[in-house]
Design an enzyme around this catalytic site. Structure first.
Site, PDB file in Angstrom:
ATOM      1  N   SER A 136       0.594  -1.200   0.102  1.00  0.00           N
ATOM      2  CA  SER A 136      -0.053   0.015   0.074  1.00  0.00           C
ATOM      3  C   SER A 136       0.256   1.000   0.142  1.00  0.00           C
ATOM      4  CB  SER A 136      -1.067   0.252   1.558  1.00  0.00           C
ATOM      5  OG  SER A 136       0.058  -0.259   2.502  1.00  0.00           O
TER       6      SER A 136
ATOM      7  N   GLY B  12      -2.355  -3.882   1.457  1.00  0.00           N
ATOM      8  CA  GLY B  12      -1.892  -5.639   1.728  1.00  0.00           C
ATOM      9  C   GLY B  12      -1.490  -6.633   1.563  1.00  0.00           C
TER      10      GLY B  12
ATOM     11  N   ASN C 130       3.941  -5.175   6.254  1.00  0.00           N
ATOM     12  CA  ASN C 130       2.480  -7.068   6.400  1.00  0.00           C
ATOM     13  C   ASN C 130       3.243  -7.407   6.843  1.00  0.00           C
ATOM     14  OD1 ASN C 130       0.740  -4.486   5.592  1.00  0.00           O
ATOM     15  ND2 ASN C 130       0.960  -4.860   3.762  1.00  0.00           N
TER      16      ASN C 130
ATOM     17  N   HIS D 218      -0.863   5.981   6.609  1.00  0.00           N
ATOM     18  CA  HIS D 218       0.041   5.842   4.753  1.00  0.00           C
ATOM     19  C   HIS D 218       0.475   7.400   5.228  1.00  0.00           C
ATOM     20  CE1 HIS D 218      -1.897   2.111   5.186  1.00  0.00           C
ATOM     21  NE2 HIS D 218      -1.564   2.152   4.634  1.00  0.00           N
TER      22      HIS D 218
END
Length: 332
Positions: free
Chosen positions: A40, A92, A132, A309
Site C-alpha cells: 500500500s 495489503g 505487512n 500512510h
C-alpha cells in the site's frame, strides 16, 4: 542450508543467480522497460482517484498518481523515459505475494503473483514490501483500544488478551519479543527471496528496494497534539510510552530491508533516515496521515482513514528520493 534449499526449489534449481551490475555511461537514450511492485505504500493507499475501478484490482487501492507515476513523470523531465510495463503494487500485500497470488478484501477476488509482471527484457524493477509481513497493523492494534474497535481496519492484535495500555511491556516480554524477532527474520528472508526472483526472471534488471518513511519522530511529545484541523492525536490512544517502541520497531524493519538489499547487491532507498521532519506528528509538515484522520478515499459512502500512510506531501517525498535513486542507477 535452509536458504539454499528453498532458493533451489523456488527458482527451479538454479543455484547460481545472476546479479545485475551497473554499467558506466550516460542515462539510456531508449525507454527503460520497468516494473513497479509493492504494497500500500507503493500503491499510495489513501490518495484518490484509484486505478482499475472497473475490475477487482480496484481493491488494491492503487492511486492513479502514486509515487511510481510521479517519479516516472519527474524522470521524463530529466530526459529519462521509463517504459512502464506494469505497476502491480497492491494494498495489503505481504512479501510472499510477490510469488503467490493475493486474496483481496471483502471477497473481491484474487490478483496474480506480482512476479508475473516481470519479463526477460525488463531492465528496472522498483518497489517496497515488508511492513505487512512484519505485521505492523497488528502491532498498532496491540497498542490501541480505539483501533481494536474498528474491525474493517486491517490487522488483529498480536495478543488480544493483553491490555493495549501495556503494549510496550508486551513487546519487551518473552512472547511479544519472540513474535517480533520471528517476524523481522521472516521479512529479511522473504525479501532475499524476492530479490533473487527478480534476478531470475529479469536477469538484466537493476533492482531498487524502497524503504518506508518514518512514522514517529524522535520528539514523541509532538504526537500528543492533534494536527491542524484534526481532533484526534496522530496515533489516537496509543500510550505515550509505546511511541518510542513503534519507532524502534520501524527502525528494525528499515535495517532488515537495508540488509536484504545489501546482501543481494540491490539498491536501497532509505526513506526512514530522510523523513524525520515529516512524520505523522509534524503538523502541517506531516507526510503521513494520522491513524484515524480521513484520507481522500471513501468506501460505501464512508471516509477511510489514512491509517499511517503517506498523504500527498509524503507521496511527493517518496517520489523525490525514488527519482534520485533511479537516476543514479541508470547513469552509472
Amino acid at each position: 542450508m535452509r536458504r539454499l534449499a528453498v532458493a533451489a526449489v523456488a527458482l527451479g534449481g538454479c543455484l547460481a543467480l545472476a546479479v545485475p551490475t551497473g554499467t558506466a555511461g550516460a542515462a539510456p537514450a531508449d525507454p527503460v522497460p520497468t516494473v513497479f511492485f509493492g504494497d500500500s505504500y507503493t500503491a499510495n493507499y489513501g490518495i484518490s482517484p484509484v486505478n482499475n475501478q472497473d475490475n477487482e484490482r480496484g481493491w488494491c487501492f492503487q492511486a492513479t498518481q502514486n509515487y511510481p507515476a510521479v517519479a516516472t513523470r519527474s524522470l521524463a523531465g530529466k530526459g529519462i523515459t521509463l517504459d512502464v510495463q506494469s505497476d502491480v503494487s497492491c494494498g495489503g500485500a505481504l512479501v510472499e505475494h510477490f510469488w503467490t497470488e493475493q486474496q483481496l478484501p471483502f471477497g473481491a477476488g484474487r490478483v496474480p503473483a506480482q512476479q508475473d509482471a516481470l519479463k526477460e527484457d525488463t531492465k528496472l524493477v522498483v518497489g517496497g514490501m515488508g511492513g505487512n509481513t512484519l505485521g505492523f497493523t497488528s502491532i498498532l492494534k496491540q497498542c490501541s483500544d480505539e483501533l481494536r474497535k474498528h474491525p474493517l481496519l486491517p490487522g488483529e492484535p498480536v495478543d488480544p488478551d493483553q491490555p493495549a495500555g501495556e503494549c510496550r511491556d508486551f513487546f519487551a516480554s518473552d512472547d511479544g519479543k519472540a513474535w517480533l524477532d520471528d517476524r523481522l527474520q521472516q521479512v529479511e528472508w522473504d525479501l532475499e527471496q524476492l530479490l533473487q526472483r527478480v534476478s531470475y526472471f529479469s536477469p538484466d534488471a537493476e533492482r531498487v528496494l524502497v524503504g518506508y518513511p518514518r512514522l514517529v519522530p524522535e520528539d514523541t511529545t509532538k504526537c500528543l497534539t492533534p494536527a491542524p484541523g484534526q481532533t484526534e492525536p496522530p496515533f489516537a490512544d496509543t500510550p505515550k510510552d509505546a511511541l518510542p517502541l513503534l519507532d524502534q520497531i520501524q527502525k528494525q524493519l528499515d535495517d532488515a530491508m537495508k540488509k536484504a538489499a545489501a546482501d543481494d547487491g540491490a539498491d536501497f532507498v532509505d526513506l526512514y533516515d530522510r523523513t524525520g521532519n515529516n512524520t505523522a506528528c509534524d503538523g502541517a509538515d506531516r507526510g503521513i496521515g494520522g491513524l484515524l484522520e480521513n484520507s481522500k478515499l471513501d468506501l460505501f459512502g464512508q471516509s477511510l482513514p489514512w491509517y499511517a500512510h503517506p498523504n500527498e506531501k509524503g507521496r511527493d517525498i517518496q517520489a523525490k528520493y525514488v527519482t534520485a535513486k533511479i537516476e543514479e542507477v541508470l547513469n552509472r
